[in-house]
Design an enzyme around this catalytic site. Structure first.
Site, PDB file in Angstrom:
ATOM      1  N   GLY A  16       7.389 -13.207   4.272  1.00  0.00           N
ATOM      2  CA  GLY A  16       7.224 -11.774   4.003  1.00  0.00           C
ATOM      3  C   GLY A  16       7.887 -11.001   5.135  1.00  0.00           C
ATOM      4  N   ALA A  44       6.769  -9.844   7.958  1.00  0.00           N
ATOM      5  CA  ALA A  44       6.466 -10.283   9.333  1.00  0.00           C
ATOM      6  C   ALA A  44       7.321 -11.494   9.711  1.00  0.00           C
ATOM      7  CB  ALA A  44       4.982 -10.616   9.470  1.00  0.00           C
ATOM      8  N   ALA A  65       5.363  -3.719  -1.765  1.00  0.00           N
ATOM      9  CA  ALA A  65       4.779  -2.554  -1.088  1.00  0.00           C
ATOM     10  C   ALA A  65       5.400  -1.263  -1.614  1.00  0.00           C
ATOM     11  CB  ALA A  65       4.964  -2.667   0.418  1.00  0.00           C
ATOM     12  N   GLY A  95       4.827   2.927   1.570  1.00  0.00           N
ATOM     13  CA  GLY A  95       5.820   3.159   2.602  1.00  0.00           C
ATOM     14  C   GLY A  95       5.410   2.564   3.925  1.00  0.00           C
ATOM     15  N   ARG A 108      -9.623   4.728   2.352  1.00  0.00           N
ATOM     16  CA  ARG A 108      -9.696   3.851   1.183  1.00  0.00           C
ATOM     17  C   ARG A 108     -11.074   3.284   0.879  1.00  0.00           C
ATOM     18  NH1 ARG A 108      -4.211   0.358   1.633  1.00  0.00           N
ATOM     19  NH2 ARG A 108      -3.027   2.242   1.204  1.00  0.00           N
ATOM     20  N   GLU A 153      -0.318  -9.880   8.082  1.00  0.00           N
ATOM     21  CA  GLU A 153      -1.674  -9.731   7.537  1.00  0.00           C
ATOM     22  C   GLU A 153      -2.613 -10.873   7.906  1.00  0.00           C
ATOM     23  OE1 GLU A 153      -1.630  -8.565   3.426  1.00  0.00           O
ATOM     24  OE2 GLU A 153      -3.797  -8.843   3.187  1.00  0.00           O
TER      25      GLU A 153
HETATM   26  C1  SIN Z   1      -0.157   2.121  -1.438  1.00  0.00           C
HETATM   27  O1  SIN Z   1       1.002   2.428  -1.723  1.00  0.00           O
HETATM   28  O2  SIN Z   1      -1.136   2.759  -1.799  1.00  0.00           O
HETATM   29  C2  SIN Z   1      -0.370   0.889  -0.634  1.00  0.00           C
HETATM   30  C3  SIN Z   1       0.189   1.048   0.692  1.00  0.00           C
HETATM   31  C4  SIN Z   1      -0.682   0.344   1.672  1.00  0.00           C
HETATM   32  O3  SIN Z   1      -1.284  -0.664   1.340  1.00  0.00           O
HETATM   33  O4  SIN Z   1      -0.841   0.869   2.769  1.00  0.00           O
END
Ligand code: SIN
Length: 525
Positions: free
Chosen positions: A26, A28, A58, A61, A288, A373
């Protein structure tokens, strides 16, 4: 738990050609491989195809504190989202080195989106107090960056990407990493290396609802732990509030980026009422974990399987350009997002815990590093701020590369650290190769168990029940001979599940993404 997954009687072929092995392809792993000196021979392992990574998916951004952005605000936003349990040193590094990271990515060929004046097009996402999210090609940022890195890696003479290879175990001799075992083309291999880097990504596939690609089963974290690496913050699993709802989830769910709310879209319950104001003053732009819990609360209250995301305030032209991927995927699903609400539900998305590393990405095992991650610098605290993950991979990937570049100058080969057949054989006294397990069944059981009991809202009874279930299964798997990738993957999944549940039980505190009912107040304000 077992130390090694595969008995050495498998006749490992020994591969001595590489100075460095990076497990994971990925952002990283690839970025780090490009930051290492060109005179080093590097192998990058990809579990499947090089495009099979979350980095390629992704959307949102990459968060970067550049130009007129006040760095202290990015730091503040990161630790506020992380509920103030972040490692402050790591947060400062992430923010302070984000300008270098963007410059380096541009140097490699990444073409970030710009506005009509030629300035970077920077946008907002939840809990950012300043528009600092850069993207490539609208909502295809990961793909835009990864295309560049993949091309660079493919043309680098010192880097070999090996696809369809399953890394099995880190081999160590008295807590010094000496190499890695792997399964490739039906052969067992031992790669003897000077340094090994785990960049294997997240753990999403241990949950039944995830936005993660199907290779993300926590293998790197499990193998590091078997080798004695310390794991940290394992209770912190992030659920993204808005995955596209569909009844039949196959391998992964399609993400509706937080950037859609960043541009002004709002959540509505099944009766089409907005609800975020009841949960947090920041409403739809709350961190989130808060939004995901609010959605779950609304779904439970009204017995619905989803809520709606309303982006109808935007015209088709804007949505088609700004959210090309999302617009066309919604259309495929039968939703015109400029006219209709999008059905969404939370799904596992990211893992804040992992292999404990220092600020140079070193683990406690000598010569073993972890980045991205699967690593835990503590930068995200208990809940990651949107779009900080790509930046973390780049900043700490470069730090690992710089550290290795220095250390390799004085690296001395020691015969005693070579692959030690007897050390591995010793660990295997009772291998049972007659018993077979139905791996698909026990895999599905685990995913459902984690989804129901170790998800957005946890409680002590369910955690205790789940730990018992997982530990019993691990006992059943303990003495089996593993002769396929599926068996090894399942063992890894159960092992990671064990660590997550144990950490949640031990935490005795409800914070950020580890929400345990017994330890917290009401969800509604
Ligand atoms: C998103 O586009 O909502 C995910 C981006 C992230 O995981 O920070």
């Amino acid at each position: 738990m077992r130390r090694y997954l595969v008995n050495y009687n498998k006749n490992f072929e020994i591969e001595k050609g590489y100075d460095i092995v990076i497990i994971g392809a990925g952002i990283a792993g690839l970025y780090m491989s490009l930051m290492l000196p060109k005179n080093l021979k590097i192998a990058v392992f990809s579990k499947k195809d090089i495009y099979d990574s979350d980095s390629c998916l992704a959307q949102g951004g990459i968060a970067a504190s550049i130009e007129d952005d006040d760095r202290s605000l990015h730091i503040k936003d990161t630790i506020n989202a992380g509920c103030y349990v972040n490692n402050l040193d790591a947060v400062k590094i992430l923010v302070d080195e984000s300008q270098i990271a963007i410059d380096k990515l541009i140097g490699l060929g990444v073409d970030f989106d710009r506005n009509s004046k030629g300035d970077f097009y920077r946008s907002l996402e939840a809990n950012h107090s300043f528009p600092r999210i850069l993207h490539v090609n609208g909502d295809a940022t990961g793909k835009g960056i990864m295309d560049v890195l993949i091309n660079q890696v493919k043309s680098a003479e010192n880097i070999d990407v090996i696809s369809d290879i399953f890394a099995i175990d880190i081999v160590d001799n008295n807590k010094k990493c000496t190499g890695v075992t792997a399964y490739h083309n039906k052969k067992f291999l031992y790669f003897k290396t000077k340094f090994c880097i785990i960049a294997s990504g997240g753990i999403g596939q241990i949950f039944s609802k995830t936005t993660n690609v199907d290779v993300l089963t926590g293998d790197g974290i499990a193998m590091a732990s078997r080798a004695g690496a310390v794991l940290e913050n394992m209770e912190y699993v992030q659920f993204h509030p808005t995955a596209f709802f569909c009844n039949n989830v196959k391998k992964r769910m399609f993400l509706i980026s937080e950037a859609v709310r960043g541009e002004g879209a709002v959540l509505r319950n099944i009766y089409k009422d907005t609800f975020m104001k009841d949960y947090d003053a920041r409403k739809d732009m709350a961190p989130r974990d808060i939004v995901a819990r609010a959605i779950k609360d609304q779904m439970d209250k009204f017995k619905s399987k989803y809520v709606y995301l309303d982006a109808t305030m935007y015209n088709k032209n804007f949505l088609q350009h700004r959210f090309k991927t999302i617009y066309s995927k919604c259309k495929d699903f039968g939703v015109e997002m400029d006219e209709e609400y999008i059905p969404v539900t939370p799904a596992q998305h990211y893992f804040m815990g992992g292999i404990k590393v220092d600020m140079h990405s070193r683990t406690n095992i000598e010569d073993l590093y972890a980045v991205g991650e699967c690593a835990c610098t503590g930068v995200h605290g208990s809940n990651r701020l949107a779009s900080n993950s790509l930046m973390e991979a780049v900043v700490f990937g470069r730090r690992a590369a710089l550290d290795i570049s220095e250390r390799i100058k004085n690296y001395e080969y020691e015969e005693k650290n070579d692959f030690c057949r007897s050390a591995i054989e010793d660990k295997y006294s009772c291998i049972d190769n007659n018993r077979k397990i139905e791996f698909q069944i026990i895999k599905d059981h685990l995913k459902e168990l984690m989804e129901q009991n170790v998800g957005i809202i946890r409680n002590v009874d369910k955690l205790n029940y789940s730990l018992k279930y997982v530990d019993n299964k691990i006992d059943e798997l303990e003495n089996l001979e593993f002769d396929s990738m599926d068996y090894m993957e399942i063992y890894n999944m159960y092992q990671v599940a064990h660590s997550i549940i144990s950490a949640a039980l031990q935490s005795k505190i409800s914070i950020g993404s580890n929400y345990v009912e017994e330890y917290c107040k009401s969800l509604v304000k």
